[in-house]
Design a protein around this motif. Structure first.
Motif, PDB file in Angstrom:
ATOM      1  N   LEU A  92       0.819  -1.210   0.000  1.00 50.69           N
ATOM      2  CA  LEU A  92       0.000   0.000   0.000  1.00 50.69           C
ATOM      3  C   LEU A  92       0.853   1.261   0.000  1.00 50.69           C
ATOM      4  CD1 LEU A  92      -2.746  -1.162   2.490  1.00 50.69           C
ATOM      5  CD2 LEU A  92      -3.121  -0.546   0.099  1.00 50.69           C
ATOM      6  N   ALA A  93       1.946   1.264   0.756  1.00 52.52           N
ATOM      7  CA  ALA A  93       2.818   2.438   0.827  1.00 52.52           C
ATOM      8  C   ALA A  93       3.455   2.748  -0.519  1.00 52.52           C
ATOM      9  CB  ALA A  93       3.896   2.226   1.891  1.00 52.52           C
ATOM     10  N   SER A  94       3.619   1.742  -1.365  1.00 53.69           N
ATOM     11  CA  SER A  94       4.233   1.961  -2.676  1.00 53.69           C
ATOM     12  C   SER A  94       3.293   2.677  -3.647  1.00 53.69           C
ATOM     13  CB  SER A  94       4.694   0.627  -3.285  1.00 53.69           C
ATOM     14  OG  SER A  94       3.574  -0.119  -3.741  1.00 53.69           O
ATOM     15  N   LEU A  95       2.009   2.774  -3.310  1.00 53.24           N
ATOM     16  CA  LEU A  95       1.011   3.349  -4.207  1.00 53.24           C
ATOM     17  C   LEU A  95       0.874   4.860  -4.083  1.00 53.24           C
ATOM     18  CD1 LEU A  95      -1.841   0.716  -3.766  1.00 53.24           C
ATOM     19  CD2 LEU A  95      -0.055   0.779  -5.527  1.00 53.24           C
ATOM     20  N   GLY A  96       1.381   5.432  -3.006  1.00 50.99           N
ATOM     21  CA  GLY A  96       1.191   6.870  -2.787  1.00 50.99           C
ATOM     22  C   GLY A  96      -0.185   7.126  -2.201  1.00 50.99           C
ATOM     23  N   ASP A  97      -0.807   8.232  -2.604  1.00 51.02           N
ATOM     24  CA  ASP A  97      -2.123   8.585  -2.079  1.00 51.02           C
ATOM     25  C   ASP A  97      -3.183   7.608  -2.585  1.00 51.02           C
ATOM     26  OD1 ASP A  97      -1.093  10.794  -0.764  1.00 51.02           O
ATOM     27  OD2 ASP A  97      -1.527  12.155  -2.438  1.00 51.02           O
ATOM     28  N   ILE A  98      -4.057   7.189  -1.664  1.00 51.00           N
ATOM     29  CA  ILE A  98      -5.124   6.243  -1.985  1.00 51.00           C
ATOM     30  C   ILE A  98      -6.449   6.833  -1.535  1.00 51.00           C
ATOM     31  CG2 ILE A  98      -6.066   3.942  -1.546  1.00 51.00           C
ATOM     32  CD1 ILE A  98      -3.179   3.066  -0.848  1.00 51.00           C
ATOM     33  N   LEU A  99      -7.438   6.788  -2.405  1.00 45.90           N
ATOM     34  CA  LEU A  99      -8.803   7.157  -2.045  1.00 45.90           C
ATOM     35  C   LEU A  99      -9.558   5.846  -1.869  1.00 45.90           C
ATOM     36  CD1 LEU A  99     -11.028   9.261  -1.681  1.00 45.90           C
ATOM     37  CD2 LEU A  99     -11.409   9.143  -4.156  1.00 45.90           C
ATOM     38  N   TRP A 100     -10.038   5.593  -0.653  1.00 46.20           N
ATOM     39  CA  TRP A 100     -10.642   4.305  -0.335  1.00 46.20           C
ATOM     40  C   TRP A 100     -12.077   4.519   0.114  1.00 46.20           C
ATOM     41  CZ3 TRP A 100      -6.727   0.538   2.214  1.00 46.20           C
ATOM     42  CH2 TRP A 100      -7.089  -0.791   1.956  1.00 46.20           C
ATOM     43  N   ASN A 101     -13.035   3.925  -0.578  1.00 44.33           N
ATOM     44  CA  ASN A 101     -14.435   4.029  -0.232  1.00 44.33           C
ATOM     45  C   ASN A 101     -14.899   2.667   0.275  1.00 44.33           C
ATOM     46  OD1 ASN A 101     -17.325   3.918  -0.396  1.00 44.33           O
ATOM     47  ND2 ASN A 101     -17.272   5.747  -1.691  1.00 44.33           N
ATOM     48  N   PHE A 102     -15.040   2.541   1.593  1.00 42.07           N
ATOM     49  CA  PHE A 102     -15.393   1.251   2.176  1.00 42.07           C
ATOM     50  C   PHE A 102     -16.871   0.903   1.956  1.00 42.07           C
ATOM     51  CE2 PHE A 102     -11.493   2.261   4.444  1.00 42.07           C
ATOM     52  CZ  PHE A 102     -10.833   1.051   4.342  1.00 42.07           C
ATOM     53  N   ALA A 103     -17.735   1.903   1.823  1.00 37.55           N
ATOM     54  CA  ALA A 103     -19.154   1.627   1.577  1.00 37.55           C
ATOM     55  C   ALA A 103     -19.343   0.959   0.221  1.00 37.55           C
ATOM     56  CB  ALA A 103     -19.970   2.913   1.653  1.00 37.55           C
ATOM     57  N   GLU A 104     -18.565   1.381  -0.768  1.00 36.36           N
ATOM     58  CA  GLU A 104     -18.677   0.823  -2.111  1.00 36.36           C
ATOM     59  C   GLU A 104     -17.577  -0.186  -2.426  1.00 36.36           C
ATOM     60  OE1 GLU A 104     -18.982   3.962  -4.974  1.00 36.36           O
ATOM     61  OE2 GLU A 104     -20.552   4.977  -3.834  1.00 36.36           O
ATOM     62  N   LEU A 105     -16.702  -0.459  -1.451  1.00 36.29           N
ATOM     63  CA  LEU A 105     -15.573  -1.374  -1.620  1.00 36.29           C
ATOM     64  C   LEU A 105     -14.783  -1.032  -2.883  1.00 36.29           C
ATOM     65  CD1 LEU A 105     -17.163  -4.739  -0.490  1.00 36.29           C
ATOM     66  CD2 LEU A 105     -15.662  -3.223   0.801  1.00 36.29           C
ATOM     67  N   ARG A 106     -14.327   0.206  -2.909  1.00 38.29           N
ATOM     68  CA  ARG A 106     -13.607   0.711  -4.065  1.00 38.29           C
ATOM     69  C   ARG A 106     -12.393   1.493  -3.595  1.00 38.29           C
ATOM     70  NH1 ARG A 106     -17.221   4.770  -6.926  1.00 38.29           N
ATOM     71  NH2 ARG A 106     -16.389   6.028  -5.264  1.00 38.29           N
ATOM     72  N   MET A 107     -11.296   1.362  -4.328  1.00 39.73           N
ATOM     73  CA  MET A 107     -10.131   2.184  -4.039  1.00 39.73           C
ATOM     74  C   MET A 107      -9.576   2.740  -5.339  1.00 39.73           C
ATOM     75  SD  MET A 107      -7.359  -0.771  -2.878  1.00 39.73           S
ATOM     76  CE  MET A 107      -5.956   0.280  -2.627  1.00 39.73           C
ATOM     77  N   ARG A 108      -9.018   3.968  -5.245  1.00 35.10           N
ATOM     78  CA  ARG A 108      -8.417   4.625  -6.402  1.00 35.10           C
ATOM     79  C   ARG A 108      -7.030   5.104  -6.031  1.00 35.10           C
ATOM     80  NH1 ARG A 108     -12.487   8.543  -9.471  1.00 35.10           N
ATOM     81  NH2 ARG A 108     -10.825   8.298 -10.975  1.00 35.10           N
ATOM     82  N   PHE A 109      -6.124   4.949  -6.969  1.00 38.85           N
ATOM     83  CA  PHE A 109      -4.766   5.445  -6.785  1.00 38.85           C
ATOM     84  C   PHE A 109      -4.125   5.582  -8.150  1.00 38.85           C
ATOM     85  CE2 PHE A 109      -4.940   0.865  -6.244  1.00 38.85           C
ATOM     86  CZ  PHE A 109      -4.004   0.399  -7.162  1.00 38.85           C
ATOM     87  N   GLN A 110      -3.084   6.381  -8.215  1.00 35.07           N
ATOM     88  CA  GLN A 110      -2.319   6.581  -9.444  1.00 35.07           C
ATOM     89  C   GLN A 110      -1.239   5.500  -9.494  1.00 35.07           C
ATOM     90  OE1 GLN A 110      -2.835   9.499 -11.399  1.00 35.07           O
ATOM     91  NE2 GLN A 110      -1.282   9.082 -12.918  1.00 35.07           N
ATOM     92  N   TYR A 111      -1.148   4.799 -10.611  1.00 37.20           N
ATOM     93  CA  TYR A 111      -0.143   3.742 -10.743  1.00 37.20           C
ATOM     94  C   TYR A 111       0.531   3.836 -12.105  1.00 37.20           C
ATOM     95  CZ  TYR A 111       1.998  -0.875 -10.681  1.00 37.20           C
ATOM     96  OH  TYR A 111       2.893  -1.908 -10.721  1.00 37.20           O
ATOM     97  N   ASN A 112       1.822   4.017 -12.135  1.00 37.62           N
ATOM     98  CA  ASN A 112       2.564   4.140 -13.406  1.00 37.62           C
ATOM     99  C   ASN A 112       1.897   5.129 -14.361  1.00 37.62           C
ATOM    100  OD1 ASN A 112       4.579   2.400 -12.616  1.00 37.62           O
ATOM    101  ND2 ASN A 112       3.682   0.625 -13.620  1.00 37.62           N
ATOM    102  N   ASN A 113       1.561   6.279 -13.848  1.00 34.25           N
ATOM    103  CA  ASN A 113       0.899   7.349 -14.617  1.00 34.25           C
ATOM    104  C   ASN A 113      -0.441   6.889 -15.172  1.00 34.25           C
ATOM    105  OD1 ASN A 113       2.950   9.228 -14.143  1.00 34.25           O
ATOM    106  ND2 ASN A 113       4.203   8.285 -15.734  1.00 34.25           N
TER     107      ASN A 113
END
Length: 113
Positions: A92-113
């Motif tokens: 997880l630390a390798s991903l940088g900033d993470i937006l995590w929505n537990f109600a919708e079981l969704r996560m967003r992050f920037q990966y390799n541009n």
């Protein structure tokens, strides 16, 4: 968060968990796949249920596919019953900033541009 990943053509059950200190691969799965694991000095690791376990085996640059993307990371081998793989703080630390929505079981992050 539970996710299905792929090892080649093989589906695996994985848990993305911010309570686990490292990334963990099932000892049984590693043996079944014949992965070249390495010995390492024993370290104490914490898993999802808060338990501290000793670990002395690692597989470097483990590669898996999730949601169409390929990720590589080192994984420690421990006995796992419910999952094939746990991706913890180390990944997880390798991903940088993470937006995590537990109600919708969704996560967003920037990966390799």
């Amino acid at each position: 968060m539970q996710v299905v990943g792929m090892l080649g053509r093989r589906p695996i059950q994985l848990l993305i968990d911010f309570d686990s200190t490292h990334n963990f691969l099932s000892v049984g799965l590693a043996h079944k796949l014949g992965l070249p694991v390495e010995d390492m000095p024993i370290v104490s690791v914490r898993v999802a249920n808060g338990e501290q376990l000793p670990c002395s085996k690692v597989f470097k640059n483990f590669t898996l596919k999730m949601q169409g993307y390929v990720f590589g990371t080192d994984v420690f081998l421990i006995p796992l019953e419910s999952y094939d793989l746990i991706l913890g703080i180390h990944w997880l630390a390798s991903l940088g900033d993470i937006l995590w929505n537990f109600a919708e079981l969704r996560m967003r992050f920037q990966y390799n541009n």
